[in-house]
Design an enzyme around this catalytic site. Sequence first.
Site, PDB file in Angstrom:
ATOM      1  N   TYR A 108      18.288  40.674  63.132  1.00 39.53           N
ATOM      2  CA  TYR A 108      18.365  41.855  63.990  1.00 39.53           C
ATOM      3  C   TYR A 108      18.040  41.489  65.433  1.00 39.53           C
ATOM      4  O   TYR A 108      18.673  41.969  66.363  1.00 39.53           O
ATOM      5  CB  TYR A 108      17.411  42.944  63.491  1.00 39.53           C
TER       6      TYR A 108
ATOM      7  N   ASN B  81      27.203  51.837  60.655  1.00 42.89           N
ATOM      8  CA  ASN B  81      28.510  51.186  60.543  1.00 42.89           C
ATOM      9  C   ASN B  81      29.322  51.869  59.443  1.00 42.89           C
ATOM     10  O   ASN B  81      28.939  51.824  58.281  1.00 42.89           O
ATOM     11  CB  ASN B  81      28.312  49.697  60.226  1.00 42.89           C
TER      12      ASN B  81
ATOM     13  N   CYS C 244      28.120  43.967  58.347  1.00 34.17           N
ATOM     14  CA  CYS C 244      26.692  44.236  58.531  1.00 34.17           C
ATOM     15  C   CYS C 244      25.870  43.593  57.411  1.00 34.17           C
ATOM     16  O   CYS C 244      24.664  43.406  57.567  1.00 34.17           O
ATOM     17  CB  CYS C 244      26.415  45.730  58.653  1.00 34.17           C
TER      18      CYS C 244
ATOM     19  N   GLU D 152      30.339  34.836  49.985  1.00 33.40           N
ATOM     20  CA  GLU D 152      30.640  34.025  51.150  1.00 33.40           C
ATOM     21  C   GLU D 152      30.056  32.610  51.019  1.00 33.40           C
ATOM     22  O   GLU D 152      30.572  31.674  51.610  1.00 33.40           O
ATOM     23  CB  GLU D 152      30.169  34.720  52.423  1.00 33.40           C
TER      24      GLU D 152
END
Length: 175
Positions: A112, A135, A143, A170
């Site tokens: 953040y 979002n 996010c 990922e």
Amino acid sequence: MTIAQKGSIVRWTQVDNGMWRLHVAATERGLCYIGSPDMPFEQLEAWVRARLRGAELVRDDAALAPYVRELTEYWNGARRTFEAPVDMRGTAFQQAVWQALLGIPYGETRSYSEIAALVDKPSAMRAVGAAIGANPVLVCVPCHRVVGKSGAMTGYRGGLDMKTRLLELERDGRV
């Protein structure tokens, strides 16, 4: 915040990838909403009422097919970036934060405080967190790639299970 004019249409569909059932919606300008996993249609209705006043919700699986295809390719490990247009409406600060999220590379995370520095508000971590929480386009605007300064998992509108699984995807290549 931009408000839809009366008579505008928000097209939507439901996506089920075997792990999550999500509502996905788009305006004529692009993808505007990806809902939290397994939430009722009423969540999408409330979001549209609050942010696109006067818009009509119309189920249109065919119109949303390109967005669903990109999400499916991502979940299957065949896509790292999204090409479909997005229609993200928010304050100038929210827009800046969401643009910073789009700059986080696939498979990487940022804190953040790093996002706050990117938007030239280094002491505004809470405001950054609020903008990230607002979002409307989960997954496509990543996010889930924002973690605590220590690397700890932090809140996520889609839930920490979804966030963890997206980060694992990922890292490992497939949900």
